[in-house]
Design a protein around this motif. Structure first.
Motif, PDB file in Angstrom:
ATOM      1  N   ASN A 159     -13.606  21.435  -0.667  1.00  0.00           N
ATOM      2  CA  ASN A 159     -12.520  21.558  -1.649  1.00  0.00           C
ATOM      3  C   ASN A 159     -12.271  20.847  -3.130  1.00  0.00           C
ATOM      4  N   VAL A 160     -12.809  19.427  -2.565  1.00  0.00           N
ATOM      5  CA  VAL A 160     -12.681  18.157  -3.711  1.00  0.00           C
ATOM      6  C   VAL A 160     -14.041  18.589  -4.474  1.00  0.00           C
ATOM      7  N   ILE A 161     -15.085  19.135  -3.825  1.00  0.00           N
ATOM      8  CA  ILE A 161     -16.272  19.178  -4.783  1.00  0.00           C
ATOM      9  C   ILE A 161     -16.120  20.153  -5.736  1.00  0.00           C
ATOM     10  N   VAL A 209     -13.622  21.009  -7.448  1.00  0.00           N
ATOM     11  CA  VAL A 209     -13.007  20.501  -8.634  1.00  0.00           C
ATOM     12  C   VAL A 209     -13.268  19.053  -9.081  1.00  0.00           C
ATOM     13  N   TRP A 210     -14.582  18.726  -8.852  1.00  0.00           N
ATOM     14  CA  TRP A 210     -15.118  17.454  -9.043  1.00  0.00           C
ATOM     15  C   TRP A 210     -14.949  17.062 -10.644  1.00  0.00           C
ATOM     16  N   TYR A 211     -15.198  18.141 -11.395  1.00  0.00           N
ATOM     17  CA  TYR A 211     -15.449  17.995 -12.769  1.00  0.00           C
ATOM     18  C   TYR A 211     -13.889  17.407 -13.376  1.00  0.00           C
ATOM     19  N   TYR A 212     -12.756  18.414 -12.882  1.00  0.00           N
ATOM     20  CA  TYR A 212     -11.649  17.741 -13.091  1.00  0.00           C
ATOM     21  C   TYR A 212     -11.123  16.092 -12.785  1.00  0.00           C
ATOM     22  N   SER A 213     -11.713  15.996 -11.553  1.00  0.00           N
ATOM     23  CA  SER A 213     -11.519  14.648 -10.904  1.00  0.00           C
ATOM     24  C   SER A 213     -12.160  13.568 -12.058  1.00  0.00           C
ATOM     25  N   VAL A 214     -13.412  13.955 -12.478  1.00  0.00           N
ATOM     26  CA  VAL A 214     -14.155  13.024 -13.209  1.00  0.00           C
ATOM     27  C   VAL A 214     -13.256  13.018 -14.475  1.00  0.00           C
ATOM     28  N   ALA A 215     -13.254  13.864 -15.162  1.00  0.00           N
ATOM     29  CA  ALA A 215     -12.439  13.921 -16.481  1.00  0.00           C
ATOM     30  C   ALA A 215     -11.295  13.094 -16.322  1.00  0.00           C
ATOM     31  N   MET A 224      -4.605  22.290  -5.187  1.00  0.00           N
ATOM     32  CA  MET A 224      -5.483  21.775  -6.346  1.00  0.00           C
ATOM     33  C   MET A 224      -5.247  20.398  -6.800  1.00  0.00           C
ATOM     34  N   LEU A 225      -4.035  19.921  -6.846  1.00  0.00           N
ATOM     35  CA  LEU A 225      -3.366  18.686  -7.201  1.00  0.00           C
ATOM     36  C   LEU A 225      -3.995  17.541  -6.055  1.00  0.00           C
ATOM     37  N   PHE A 226      -3.929  18.076  -4.795  1.00  0.00           N
ATOM     38  CA  PHE A 226      -4.256  17.001  -3.889  1.00  0.00           C
ATOM     39  C   PHE A 226      -5.730  16.964  -4.047  1.00  0.00           C
ATOM     40  N   ASP A 227      -6.564  17.944  -4.112  1.00  0.00           N
ATOM     41  CA  ASP A 227      -7.774  17.679  -4.391  1.00  0.00           C
ATOM     42  C   ASP A 227      -8.402  16.884  -5.398  1.00  0.00           C
ATOM     43  N   ILE A 228      -8.072  17.226  -6.703  1.00  0.00           N
ATOM     44  CA  ILE A 228      -7.997  16.229  -7.856  1.00  0.00           C
ATOM     45  C   ILE A 228      -7.784  14.877  -7.448  1.00  0.00           C
ATOM     46  N   VAL A 230     -11.491   8.322  -5.074  1.00  0.00           N
ATOM     47  CA  VAL A 230     -12.570   8.040  -4.723  1.00  0.00           C
ATOM     48  C   VAL A 230     -13.495   7.469  -6.067  1.00  0.00           C
ATOM     49  N   LEU A 231     -13.182   8.011  -6.863  1.00  0.00           N
ATOM     50  CA  LEU A 231     -14.117   7.529  -8.076  1.00  0.00           C
ATOM     51  C   LEU A 231     -13.515   6.288  -8.553  1.00  0.00           C
ATOM     52  N   SER A 232     -12.063   5.974  -8.526  1.00  0.00           N
ATOM     53  CA  SER A 232     -11.525   4.673  -8.908  1.00  0.00           C
ATOM     54  C   SER A 232     -11.994   3.442  -7.792  1.00  0.00           C
ATOM     55  N   LEU A 233     -12.053   3.805  -6.626  1.00  0.00           N
ATOM     56  CA  LEU A 233     -12.675   2.835  -5.642  1.00  0.00           C
ATOM     57  C   LEU A 233     -13.992   2.424  -5.864  1.00  0.00           C
TER      58      LEU A 233
END
Length: 591
Positions: free
Chosen positions: A294-296, A298-304, A362-366, A372-375
Motif C-alpha cells: 500500500n505504501v508503494i 502512493v510512493w510518488y505522493y510520499s516523495v513529493a 491513504m494518509l497513514f501510508d503516505i 522512511v524517506l526522512s530517516l
C-alpha cells in the motif's frame, strides 16, 4: 497456551532480530531506527513471516507509552546548561515552527492530493513535527559533535514540539469529522490548556520526585522502575485533566535529571535500556502495522511531500523561527535539514484511522513513506551535512567511557576510560606520569587494561597503542587527559585547521598581540570594527579578546563560533564553561 507461547516467541525473536540488526547500522550508514522498521515490515503481511497485524488501537497504546518513556529518558539527559543557548529558539521552533510548517505544507498537500483543505492540513500536521526518538538517537549516538547552540536547539525542539503537533492533529480530526462544532476560540483555549497544564504538572512532578529520590534507599534497579512508573503516571494524569502528557513527562525528566545524586545515576543507566527497548518495540510494531504494498502504491505522493517539506516548508519555518536569535545562515541550514521524522508521525497517523476520517488509510501510508524517506535521506547524511554547513566541531577531548561511582548520597567519584590512539602523546609514557602532569591531587590511576587483561602497573610500565587506562577523578580534568590519549597527528592537524595555530587567553588585549602591530593604528580598520562593539567610542584594541568576541557575536557564545578581526585574522572559540564564560580562544590566520 500454545497461542500465548507463539506470541511470546514471535515478539521476542522480532526484538532480538532488531537488536542484532543494530550491529549493521554503523557499517551500512543506515539509521538504527530504520532497521527496526524494516524488521517489522519483513515480519508483516507482505513480508517473510506474513503476520497480519491491523490492531490500530493496540499500536496506538504501545506508541503512546513508548514515546512517553523515550521523552522521559530524553529529559533526564537534558542539562540545564543547554537552556543557555537553546531554550528560546527551541520554544519558538516548537510552536510557531510547527504551525508554520503545517500551514505551508498543508497548502501544498491540498493541491497535490486534490483533497479538501481540512484533509490537506491534517496530512501536514501528521508529519509537521520533528521526532524526539529519532533526534535523540541520531544526534547523541551518531559520532558527530555539533556546536552547542545547534545541538541544544534541535534536542529541545524535538522534545517540546509534540504537544502542539498532537493538538493540531486532534483538532483537525475533529474539524474533519464535525466541522460545525469547531471554533478558532475553542482551539486556542484548548492549546493554552494543553501547554499550561502540561508545563504545570511537569514542574510539580519533577520537583516532588527530585526531592523524594535522595531520601529513599532502594536496590539499584528499583530507582529506574520508580521513575518510569512515576513518569507514566504523570503522563496519564496530565492527559486525563486535559493537559499535554508528553510535555509534562519531558519537563519532569529534565528536573529530575539535573538534580545529581546516587539515585539519578542508577536511573540513567537503566533508563537507557528502557528507552532503547521502547524504540525497538515501537518501530517493530509500526513496521508490522504497515502494508508495504500500500505504501508503494502512493510512493510518488510520499516523495513529493517529503521533498517539499525538507526543501521548502521546514527551511521557511526554521528561518522565521531562529533568525531573530542571531543564528548564522549555515546553522539555520543544518537545523532545517535535521528535521527528522520518526515514530511520532506514524503514531499520529493512526489517530485518523481510529476516528474513521475519510482517506485515513491513504494518509497513514503516505506518512509512513515520508518517515522512511526522512530517516534515509536526512538521518544517514547528518555527518556529511554537519561538515557541509560547518557546524561540526573537531574533538579529541572526550574520554572513551565514563562511569560515576557514588560513595555516599551526595559524594561521587567519576571513573574515566581513555584509549591510547596511534601516535598519541601518551604512547611510551607511564600512566601515573600523565595524571601527575595534570593534577596529582585530584586524579588517581585506577586500572590499566591491555589486550582485555588487567595489567599490574609498576615503575617500568609504559603505555602502548590500544591500551585502555581508567582514572578516578575529582574536578574537571577529563578533557585534558583525553587530549593526551587522543592527540594524533591527524587530529592535531584537523584541530589546528579549525581553531588556528595559536590559543589565546580570553583576558589578553587585542592590542597586545604582536600580530597586529602594523595595523593597530589603521583608522580604516578601527572605524570598520568599532561599529561591532557595544561601545562605539571604545577602540577595539583596548578590549580583551573575550570582550571583543562577546560584543561581536550578539548571542550566547558556544564552541566553534568565529569572529573576524580583519580580512586575514579571526578568533575561534574553543572552550566555554557551563555559565557561558570563555576559557580558550583560537587565533586563526586566513590562507
Amino acid at each position: 497456551m500454545d497461542t500465548l507461547n507463539i506470541l511470546y516467541l514471535v515478539g521476542a525473536l522480532l526484538i532480538f532480530a532488531s537488536i542484532m540488526a543494530s550491529t549493521l547500522s554503523a557499517r551500512l550508514g543506515v539509521p538504527l531506527l530504520l532497521l527496526f522498521l524494516v524488521v517489522g515490515m519483513l515480519a508483516g503481511e507482505d513480508g517473510i513471516l506474513g503476520i497480519h497485524f491491523s490492531q490500530y488501537n493496540i499500536a496506538n497504546f504501545i506508541g503512546q507509552a513508548a514515546l512517553a518513556c523515550i521523552l522521559l529518558d530524553g529529559g533526564l539527559r537534558t542539562s540545564f546548561q543547554s537552556f543557555r543557548v537553546g531554550l528560546k529558539p527551541a520554544v519558538v521552533l516548537a510552536t510557531w515552527g510547527v504551525l508554520c510548517t503545517v500551514l505551508v505544507l498543508g497548502i501544498f498537500v491540498t493541491w497535490l492530493l486534490n483533497v479538501d483543505w481540512r484533509v490537506g492540513l491534517l496530512m501536514a500536521a501528521i508529519v509537521g513535527s520533528t521526532d524526539a526518538a529519532a533526534v535523540f538517537s541520531l544526534l547523541r549516538n551518531g559520532g558527530v559533535k555539533l556546536n552547542d547552540r545547534v545541538q541544544a536547539t534541535l534536542e529541545l525542539e524535538s522534545g517540546a514540539n509534540d504537544p502542539l503537533a498532537i493538538l493540531l492533529v486532534t483538532g483537525l480530526i475533529a474539524l474533519n469529522v464535525n466541522p460545525a462544532g469547531q471554533t478558532v476560540l475553542g482551539f486556542l483555549i484548548l492549546l493554552l490548556q494543553q501547554l499550561s497544564f502540561g508545563l504545570g504538572m511537569g514542574l510539580l512532578a519533577g520537583y516532588f520526585l527530585s526531592r523524594l529520590l535522595p531520601k529513599i534507599h532502594l536496590a539499584e534497579g528499583m530507582y529506574a522502575i520508580l521513575i518510569l512508573s512515576a513518569g507514566l503516571s504523570v503522563f496519564a494524569a496530565t492527559n486525563l485533566i486535559g493537559g499535554s502528557g508528553f510535555l509534562a513527562v519531558y519537563i519532569a525528566g529534565i528536573i529530575i535529571g539535573n538534580r545529581k545524586g546516587r539515585s539519578t545515576e542508577h536511573v540513567l543507566r537503566v533508563m537507557d535500556s528502557f528507552a532503547w527497548l521502547s524504540q525497538a518495540v515501537l518501530f517493530v510494531v509500526l513496521g508490522l502495522l504497515v502494508t508495504p504494498s500500500n505504501v508503494i502504491n502512493v510512493w510518488y505522493y510520499s516523495v513529493a511531500i517529503a521533498a517539499f517539506m525538507i526543501l521548502v516548508a521546514r527551511p521557511i519555518a526554521v528561518y522565521t523561527s531562529v533568525k531573530p536569535f542571531k543564528f548564522k545562515d549555515r546553522e539555520i541550514g543544518f537545523i532545517s535539514w535535521v528535521g527528522l521524522r520518526g515514530a511520532v508521525p506514524i503514531t499520529l497517523a493512526i489517530l485518523p484511522v481510529i476516528a474513521l476520517v475519510d482517506d485515513a488509510f491513504m494518509l497513514f501510508d503516505i506518512a509512513f513513506g515520508v518517515v522512511v524517506l526522512s530517516l534515509v535521506l536526512q538521518g544517514s547524511t547528518i555527518p556529511i551535512m554537519a561538515t557541509l554547513f560547518k557546524v561540526r566541531i573537531p574533538a579529541n577531548d572526550e574520554p572513551k567511557e565514563e562511569n560515576e561511582v557514588w560513595v555516599s548520597d551526595n559524594a561521587s567519584i567519576t571513573l574515566y576510560e581513555f584509549e591510547v590512539k596511534a601516535g598519541a602523546f601518551a604512547t611510551g609514557r607511564h600512566p601515573k606520569a600523565i595524571s601527575t602532569r595534570i593534577s596529582p591531587d585530584e586524579i588517581s590511576l585506577f586500572a590499566l587494561v591491555r589486550r582485555q587483561k588487567l595489567i599490574l602497573v609498576d615503575k617500568d610500565t609504559q603505555l602502548k597503542f590500544g591500551d585502555n587506562v581508567w582514572y578516578a577523578m575529582r574536578g574537571n580534568h577529563a578533557s585534558k587527559i583525553a587530549q593526551i590519549f587522543n592527540d594524533t597527528k591527524l587530529d592535531r592537524r584537523a584541530i589546528d585547521d579549525f581553531y588556528g595555530d595559536w590559543l589565546l587567553s580570553p583576558s589578553v588585549k587585542l592590542g597586545d598581540l604582536p600580530f597586529f602591530t602594523g595595523v593597530m593604528e589603521s583608522e580604516t580598520l578601527v572605524t570598520k570594527l568599532k561599529s561591532k562593539t557595544k561601545d562605539p567610542s571604545a577602540s577595539m584594541w583596548q578590549q580583551t579578546v573575550a570582550e571583543y568576541v562577546i560584543s561581536s557575536l550578539e548571542t550566547a557564545p558556544v564552541s566553534g563560533d568565529t569572529v573576524a578581526i580583519n580580512d586575514e585574522w579571526s578568533l575561534v572559540i574553543k572552550e566555554v564553561d557551563g555559565k557561558g564564560v570563555l576559557r580558550t580562544i583560537g587565533l586563526k590566520h586566513q590562507e
